[in-house]
Each structure stands twice: as structure tokens, then as C-alpha cells.
Design a protein around this motif. Structure first.
Motif, short mmCIF file in Angstrom:
data_model
loop_
_atom_site.label_atom_id
_atom_site.label_comp_id
_atom_site.label_asym_id
_atom_site.label_seq_id
_atom_site.Cartn_x
_atom_site.Cartn_y
_atom_site.Cartn_z
N TYR A 98 17.81 53.78 44.42
CA TYR A 98 17.67 52.53 43.27
C TYR A 98 16.29 52.13 43.72
N CYS A 99 15.80 51.34 42.91
CA CYS A 99 14.77 50.52 43.00
C CYS A 99 14.75 49.21 42.33
N ARG A 100 14.91 48.31 43.30
CA ARG A 100 15.02 46.84 42.56
C ARG A 100 13.42 46.29 42.54
N LYS A 101 13.10 45.87 41.21
CA LYS A 101 11.72 45.49 41.21
C LYS A 101 11.75 44.20 40.89
N GLY A 102 10.50 43.46 41.35
CA GLY A 102 10.69 42.07 41.47
C GLY A 102 9.31 41.69 41.93
N PHE A 237 6.38 22.84 45.09
CA PHE A 237 6.58 24.14 44.66
C PHE A 237 7.32 25.10 45.73
N HIS A 238 7.89 26.14 45.35
CA HIS A 238 8.82 26.80 46.21
C HIS A 238 8.52 28.19 46.08
N LEU A 239 8.69 29.10 47.42
CA LEU A 239 8.40 30.60 47.22
C LEU A 239 9.66 30.98 46.80
N MET A 240 9.55 32.02 45.72
CA MET A 240 10.78 32.69 45.07
C MET A 240 10.43 34.05 44.80
N TYR A 241 11.58 34.91 45.01
CA TYR A 241 11.32 36.52 44.57
C TYR A 241 12.08 36.46 43.22
N LEU A 242 11.52 37.02 42.20
CA LEU A 242 12.17 37.03 40.89
C LEU A 242 12.24 38.36 40.44
N THR A 243 13.68 38.58 40.17
CA THR A 243 13.96 39.88 39.59
C THR A 243 14.53 39.83 38.11
N ASN A 244 14.74 40.85 37.22
CA ASN A 244 15.07 40.57 35.95
C ASN A 244 16.63 41.14 36.09
N SER A 245 17.47 40.28 35.71
CA SER A 245 18.94 40.42 35.63
C SER A 245 19.47 41.58 34.66
N ALA A 246 18.56 41.88 33.50
CA ALA A 246 18.84 42.95 32.64
C ALA A 246 18.71 44.28 33.40
N ALA A 247 17.96 44.43 34.69
CA ALA A 247 17.96 45.63 35.33
C ALA A 247 19.13 46.27 35.81
N ASP A 248 19.56 47.69 35.70
CA ASP A 248 20.32 48.39 36.35
C ASP A 248 20.37 48.49 37.90
N ASP A 249 19.29 48.21 38.61
CA ASP A 249 19.00 48.46 39.83
C ASP A 249 19.58 46.92 40.75
N LEU A 250 20.09 46.09 39.77
CA LEU A 250 20.19 44.88 40.58
C LEU A 250 21.69 44.87 40.94
N ARG A 251 21.99 45.15 42.28
CA ARG A 251 23.28 45.47 42.79
C ARG A 251 24.11 44.15 43.33
#
Length: 441
Positions: A98-102, A237-251
């Protein structure tokens, strides 16, 4: 909706970055005490900033940060950017990579009532206070929280894919077996497109509720101290890692419930008898089959009592109407709500979510074989095996305005600390380049 900003990241210098695996650290709650001690023995590991120790832990972190910056251990990037962060990983029993992209950026620290950043679990006040004090002393963010936005068109991924082709550095393999890769986007037009896409989105906080609330607490204190603040100060402001919840690589992996004790000296036979009031209780031969037996079945759980006593539990549909907690239908439909209500409250007598959060008789364990082994070794009386929460359930609960039972989600893999740091000091966030990306309030 969500306002994001690029940042001038602080990173380990070019020499140290060649061995970045030596300096990254896991989140505090997903590493063993033995692993933590090994990290503390490295005087340059990021854990000294993210989870400092000592009587004045925040002061120790402040001093160490100053020393590292002056000695050039950490260096700041000249230009602001959005940082692409990819995690390559495999799940047990699967050959698929898998590759989780963010991407990592600054996001405005919105109060929950603003309905921009949505939470799905409650926090413990003591842990929030620790995070707020550390942030107030250092004005430095050492590990990004994890947020989710939904974009079914996957517009931003093409920019991320292009950036990741020229990484700044990458781990060989982090503590959880993932390979982490960092790159940066500094093209002003592309950054503005990221801002435009997120401006139309809400963000669900997947992981890091205490760190996020620490930023909220610090922002509120700073606002009170500076009534004439513009809203563009770094502490907003706050440091955040954002990923797309539509992605299949979000486990999302399951978190099982281990009963360390049974109230009132309850014996196994009595436990089973009480469970039969609410569940169909079906004996099974092999406890290692339990996850497969309950997979995809609503309100189904595995139960292991030791000495080979394994059972599949399935809630009797007609009793679900008894679930009378003051929460939304979306929360009542969850497997874990059913487990907490009918097992912890009805069967064991631990009444209500607040009492259950404070009850020392339950442990949350993600490793399935560990659950069985701890029961077998007499370290626990029973293991309740659960299925994972789905992304659809997370989104529905968050948009309903409610929160899930504790430890409902385990987003995998976790982000790592030390890969990228961000400062919210005024003299670093008022860089001339930053005016290009300011959003009028």
C-alpha cells in the motif's frame, strides 16, 4: 472551510538526514517502554523534543531545541512549502504494498464549535495540558496530527506524485515496518491550489486529538493575552498531515478489548449465561479463526476465555432497541457501541461511557495473538475480538456531531515524529514569502 498554510519546515541537517532512521520516533502511545528507552539513549533523537522527560520536561525540551538550532542539528528551509509525505507498507498476511499519500502543512486551529475540524473521540484533560505547556514553552510542533479530507476527484495527488519523485529523504523502515518518504512543493501556484481545494472541505481528525487540543488551548491563551491580534500569528496554526479519505490505501485496524478482571468475582459460566440474554453464543473449536468468523457481520464479536474456550457472539437483533445511551443513531449502530453497552454495561455493570473510560479493568490491544496469549497466561480473564471500523462509519459519526467509544479507530500506519518540525514563533511565521499565502479573515 479549512484554511491551510505552507510552512518553512525545520529538518535534521543534510548529514544527519542521510541516517534519518536514527532520529525519527513513534507516537508515544504506540511504542513499548523498552523501545522508548532505546530512543532516549540517542541524544539527538526527536523523542527528546516530542516526549521530554524530567521534573521540568517542557523546559528541558526548550533548552534542547535551542541547543540543536544553534549547533545546526536542525536547519530551517528557506522557502515555505507543502510537504508531501508518503508511507509504503504491507498488512500481515498480504503481499500487496500500500502507499498512503498525504501532505503536511499548517492548518488553522479551529475550535470544535466552528465545525471545520471534526473529532471522533474524547480527550483526557491532563494529556491536553501537557501538550499545551510543551507548545507554549517551545513554540515548536514535533509531530503532525493526522487529518482526513474527502476529494473523490483526487486532484491533489498528481502534484504529490510529481514531488515525491525527488524526495528530501526517506526511512529504510520505521518501527512499524513502513517506509516513509518526504518531499516538498514550493511552487506558489500549486500551493494556492491546495489552499483552494481545502477551503471547500471539512477535516476529520483521525489521530492526535490531544496534540490538536493542546494547540487549541495555546491559541485561546494567546488570544486572551493579545486582544489586538490579527489572526495571522503563528500560534493560530497547527501542524497536520492530511490524507484523502476516498483513497483505498487508508487503512483502519481493529482494537480488541481485553478484560483484565471480571467484577464481583464473576465466573466464566456466569459470564456466558449473562451474555446469552443479549447474544447468540456459539462455541468454536479454534480461537485463531475468530477474526474471520466475525468479519463483515454486524454486531458480531469473538470471545476467548482461555483453555481453548472460544465463542462467536452475535447480538440478538430484537434487543438492540434497548441501547438507550444519549447519542446519535450513527453511534448506536457501531459494533463497538453495542459491545460497550451490552457487555460492559448490561453484563458487567459498568454503567455509562464515563465510568467505562475510567474503569481499570479493560485494556485496549491491537494485536490479536497477544489477546489470546494474555488470557492463556492468566494476565486477563477474557478477550473480546472486534472488527475494524470502516471509513464510512467514521465519516457518518463525525458528521452527526457525536463521538465514538474510546479506542475505536487505529489508522495504520501511524505518522512518525522527527520527519518534519514546524515553528509557530512570530519571527519565523511572518516571513515575507508568507504574505503571498495569507487568507483574509
Amino acid at each position: 472551510m479549512a484554511e491551510i498554510q505552507p510552512l518553512r519546515g525545520w529538518r535534521y541537517n543534510a548529514t544527519l538526514s542521510q541516517n534519518i532512521d536514527d532520529y525519527v520516533s513513534p507516537l508515544f502511545d504506540v511504542v513499548s517502554a523498552r523501545q522508548r528507552e532505546a530512543l532516549y539513549r540517542n541524544p539527538l533523537n526527536s523523542i527528546h523534543l516530542s516526549v521530554p522527560r524530567g521534573e521540568d520536561a517542557a523546559g528541558a525540551a526548550q533548552l534542547r531545541l535551542s541547543e540543536w538550532q544553534q549547533a545546526g542539528v536542525l536547519r530551517q528551509d528557506e522557502l515555505p512549502g507543502i510537504y508531501a509525505y508518503y508511507q509504503y507498507f504491507r498488512l500481515p498476511g498480504s503481499t500487496r504494498e500500500y502507499c498512503r499519500k498525504g501532505f503536511m502543512c499548517h492548518i488553522r486551529a479551529y475550535d470544535w464549535a466552528e465545525d471545520v475540524v471534526l473529532r471522533h473521540e474524547n480527550t483526557l484533560p491532563a494529556a491536553v495540558n501537557d501538550r499545551a505547556e510543551l507548545l507554549a514553552r517551545t513554540e515548536f510542533q514535533t509531530s503532525a496530527t493526522h487529518g482526513l479530507y474527502r476529494d473523490d476527484d483526487f486532484e491533489l495527488e498528481r502534484y504529490l506524485d510529481e514531488a515525491i519523485l525527488t524526495p528530501l529523504y526517506q526511512t529504510e523502515e520505521d518501527y512499524q515496518g513502513a517506509r516513509d518518504v518526504l518531499a516538498v512543493i514550493q511552487d506558489a501556484a500549486v500551493i494556492k491550489r491546495f489552499q483552494q481545494v481545502l477551503a471547500a472541505r471539512q477535516v476529520i481528525l483521525a489521530d492526535g486529538h490531544h496534540r490538536y487540543e493542546g494547540s487549541l488551548a495555546y491559541r485561546q491563551a494567546s488570544q486572551a493575552a493579545e486582544p489586538a491580534a490579527t489572526g495571522q500569528e503563528g500560534w493560530n496554526f497547527h501542524l497536520m498531515y492530511l490524507t484523502n479519505s476516498a483513497a483505498d490505501d487508508l487503512r483502519i485496524l481493529p482494537t480488541h478489548r481485553l478484560l483484565l478482571e471480571l467484577p464481583d468475582g464473576l465466573r466464566n459460566e456466569e459470564l456466558l449465561a449473562r451474555l446469552e440474554t443479549y447474544f447468540l453464543v456459539m462455541p468454536k473449536e479454534d480461537p485463531y479463526d475468530l477474526p474471520e468468523l466475525i468479519a463483515g457481520k454486524p454486531w458480531a464479536f469473538g470471545l476467548y476465555l482461555g483453555e481453548g474456550q472460544a465463542y462467536k457472539l452475535r447480538l440478538r437483533p430484537e434487543v438492540h432497541a434497548q441501547l438507550d445511551w444519549d447519542t446519535t443513531p450513527e453511534v448506536k449502530a457501531l459494533d463497538l457501541t453495542v459491545l460497550h453497552f451490552f457487555v460492559l454495561e448490561k453484563v458487567l455493570g459498568i454503567i455509562g461511557p464515563n465510568a467505562q473510560r475510567q474503569w481499570p479493568g479493560v485494556a485496549y490491544v491491537r494485536n490479536f495473538p497477544e489477546c489470546l496469549q494474555r488470557v492463556e497466561h492468566g494476565e486477563a480473564r477474557a478477550a473480546f475480538i472486534t472488527s475494524e471500523v470502516t471509513m464510512d462509519e467514521v465519516e457518518r459519526v463525525c458528521h452527526s456531531g457525536a463521538v465514538m467509544p474510546p479506542k475505536s479507530t487505529f489508522f495504520y500506519p501511524k505518522t512518525i515524529g522527527g520527519f518534519l518540525f514546524s515553528s509557530i514563533r512570530a519571527d519565523e511565521t511572518q516571513h515575507p514569502f508568507m504574505r503571498e499565502f495569507s487568507v483574509p479573515l
